[in-house]
Design an enzyme around this catalytic site. Sequence first.
Site, PDB file in Angstrom:
ATOM      1  N   TYR A 144       0.966  -1.291  -0.021  1.00  0.00           N
ATOM      2  CA  TYR A 144      -0.045  -0.013  -0.034  1.00  0.00           C
ATOM      3  C   TYR A 144       1.041   1.194   0.022  1.00  0.00           C
ATOM      4  O   TYR A 144       2.076   1.307   0.762  1.00  0.00           O
ATOM      5  CB  TYR A 144      -0.797   0.003   1.284  1.00  0.00           C
ATOM      6  N   GLU A 232      -3.821   7.535  -3.792  1.00  0.00           N
ATOM      7  CA  GLU A 232      -3.906   6.049  -3.080  1.00  0.00           C
ATOM      8  C   GLU A 232      -3.592   4.849  -4.180  1.00  0.00           C
ATOM      9  O   GLU A 232      -4.420   4.828  -4.976  1.00  0.00           O
ATOM     10  CB  GLU A 232      -4.982   6.060  -2.351  1.00  0.00           C
TER      11      GLU A 232
END
Length: 421
Positions: A144, A232
């Site tokens: 991530y 993101e």
Amino acid sequence: MTSLALSKLSAKLLARRPFLQTLNLSARHLNLLEYQSKKLLAESGVAIQAFRVLEGKKDESVLKDFNVNEYVVKAQILAGGRGKGHFDNGFKGGVHITKDRSQVIPLVEKMVGHRLITKQTPKDGIMVKKVMVADSINIVRETYLSIVMDREHNGPVLIASPAGGMDIEAVAEETPDKIKTIPISVVDGITHAQAEEVARFLEFKGDLVQKAAAEIEKLYHLFVKVDATQIEINPLAETDDGRVISVDAKLNFDDNAQFRQKDIFAMDVHEDTDPKEIEAHKYNLNYIAMEGNIGCLVNGAGLAMATMDIIKLNGGSPANFLDVGGNVKEDQVLKAFQILTSDQNVKAILVNVFGGIVNCATIANGIVNATKTIGLKVPLVVRLEGTNVDAAKKILKESGLKIESAHDLDEAAKKAVKVLG
């Protein structure tokens, strides 16, 4: 700052992000479909899956030079859970994988022109207008990565975790040691050493460290280039053939940068937005539809919520949240009335304005003009207080229009409920 403190900061940033977005009622967040975000990444050299976009069989030619071992066919809507969703024609799944090229167009045809229903869509789903066909990659490991603007650091902050492909908020809360936060100098930008540090924290090994670091640097440069408030990537994946790929991306942009990011804002998708909300935005008004029958015209989000609460307490039900803001002009008041009355559920209108920055006389003139222009048919209750309120009340009284005045908010709410019988 210690690594533990940084981890706690990361958890705090991630936890508050959705809440802050819901409070920012004055901003209209730009919405991009998955393929649009991927296009922006590709234009900045970020490694992504190769893809094509189709609107049906008529676009079959775009696949002519698109030869891959396995195809991912994904319906493009602004909602998650597409893979587990279903269409109004009975077709199951908004994401399909096939190695048979001849099956791609039939899959696209079963999606385009039909409504996809997932856990995140309205009950009747969202119409699919485009489908992305991408190269299916074999992911070995998911990480991530995000870059967000943070007021505490007066600039961008990079948040990373080796636990990608899952709910990052849960990771931050349950295993904060798996979250790393690095503030980035808004003047100097990200350094290669910082990018390498993050790549190693993400557990890339060997030559993949440099590949991952290069991707991180490209993502930061994109962040600055497009005036993003958030990028993101979940997951930032390691593939079985030794690549580092941004598989899924979410981008948010600074609304104040619209004047210099015109091409990006022109891509804004309104697929599930109330047309009245879109029209309100054009006039710098904030509109949110609700399920009641009393239209509310107010100035300020706090006053709007108080107005809706008092209507409820008096046995009524608000039909909307319509905030005209602090610098409202007469033409905006007219547009606000037009938007309110376009909702057939609205059976009465309550105007509740406190004139601080707002001039009550401006509101009063706007009310009179709007009532006459649209030929208002529903009962109107007005409560004004603050700057030039006496002049405003005189304008309303001398208009000769049937307007119910109220001295305070409680009286206004009672009158609005009462006129409905």
